[in-house]
Design an enzyme around this catalytic site. Structure first.
Site, PDB file in Angstrom:
ATOM      1  N   PRO A 225       0.717  -1.359  -0.074  1.00 46.06           N
ATOM      2  CA  PRO A 225       0.244   0.203   0.626  1.00 46.06           C
ATOM      3  C   PRO A 225       0.369   1.151  -0.346  1.00 46.06           C
ATOM      4  O   PRO A 225       1.065   1.893   1.483  1.00 46.06           O
ATOM      5  CB  PRO A 225      -0.711  -0.455   1.074  1.00 46.06           C
ATOM      6  CG  PRO A 225       0.136  -0.605   2.308  1.00 46.06           C
ATOM      7  CD  PRO A 225       1.100  -2.114   1.047  1.00 46.06           C
ATOM      8  N   CYS A 226       1.233   1.477  -1.058  1.00 51.00           N
ATOM      9  CA  CYS A 226       2.445   2.383  -1.511  1.00 51.00           C
ATOM     10  C   CYS A 226       1.580   3.943  -1.171  1.00 51.00           C
ATOM     11  O   CYS A 226       1.914   5.204  -0.569  1.00 51.00           O
ATOM     12  CB  CYS A 226       3.359   2.938  -2.819  1.00 51.00           C
ATOM     13  SG  CYS A 226       2.091   2.381  -3.822  1.00 51.00           S
ATOM     14  N   HIS A 227       0.430   4.076  -1.430  1.00 52.31           N
ATOM     15  CA  HIS A 227      -0.504   5.488  -1.222  1.00 52.31           C
ATOM     16  C   HIS A 227      -0.964   5.514   0.427  1.00 52.31           C
ATOM     17  O   HIS A 227      -1.217   6.608   0.480  1.00 52.31           O
ATOM     18  CB  HIS A 227      -1.596   5.130  -1.555  1.00 52.31           C
ATOM     19  CG  HIS A 227      -2.958   3.998  -0.535  1.00 52.31           C
ATOM     20  ND1 HIS A 227      -2.108   2.658  -1.035  1.00 52.31           N
ATOM     21  CD2 HIS A 227      -3.937   4.047  -0.097  1.00 52.31           C
ATOM     22  CE1 HIS A 227      -3.469   1.515  -0.387  1.00 52.31           C
ATOM     23  NE2 HIS A 227      -3.625   2.935   0.047  1.00 52.31           N
TER      24      HIS A 227
END
Length: 158
Positions: free
Chosen positions: A123-125
């Protein structure tokens, strides 16, 4: 190696996989013109979870298998720390750098996140700039997509 595109609340996504796990996740708009393969059970389950996540459901993706063949060791460490971030929680690039034992490597973490081939599953967001800035987003839709994903998790950046 397989490929499957699928529709979600945010648009057409896709996954690619090997016998070891997902090799790529494509956020909207996924590539067109490729033939869909029938996903094996674990990949079909991952697709279902991705659809549900993009519809706003609280789902857990940490058990989705990833094929990390060719992914550098540092990147794998960053992915593992990012995957441990729970829904609705953000961390800065610098915090991730410290958690992987590389204080001062915030830019390197940013590059890893910018080249993440598994968005949502990794989950780079949820990784943001110091001071609460969004830090950018390299997936299609850029920062607008990042902010939409964070809003699905009830996170607001100022």
């Amino acid at each position: 190696m397989g490929f499957a595109a699928f529709h979600t609340a945010m648009g057409r996504c896709a996954v690619e996989w090997s016998d070891r796990g997902l090799t790529k996740v494509c956020l909207p708009e996924a590539p067109k013109g490729r033939r869909n393969d029938a996903p094996p059970g674990a990949v079909a389950d991952a697709i279902d979870l991705l659809r549900r996540l993009l519809a706003g459901d609280d789902v857990e993706l940490t058990d989705v298998a990833l094929d990390l063949d060719g992914v550098p060791e540092f990147d794998q460490r960053v992915y593992a720390v990012a995957r441990a971030l729970p829904r609705g929680v953000t961390a800065t690039y610098g915090e991730l750098a410290r958690r992987v034992g590389a204080p001062g490597a915030a830019q390197a973490v940013g590059q890893v996140m910018g080249n993440n081939r598994f968005p949502l599953v990794v989950p780079c967001h949820r990784v943001v700039a110091a001071g609460g800035g969004n830090g950018g987003f390299s997936a299609p839709g850029g920062v607008d997509t990042k902010l939409r994903l964070l809003a699905l998790e009830s996170v607001t950046l100022f």
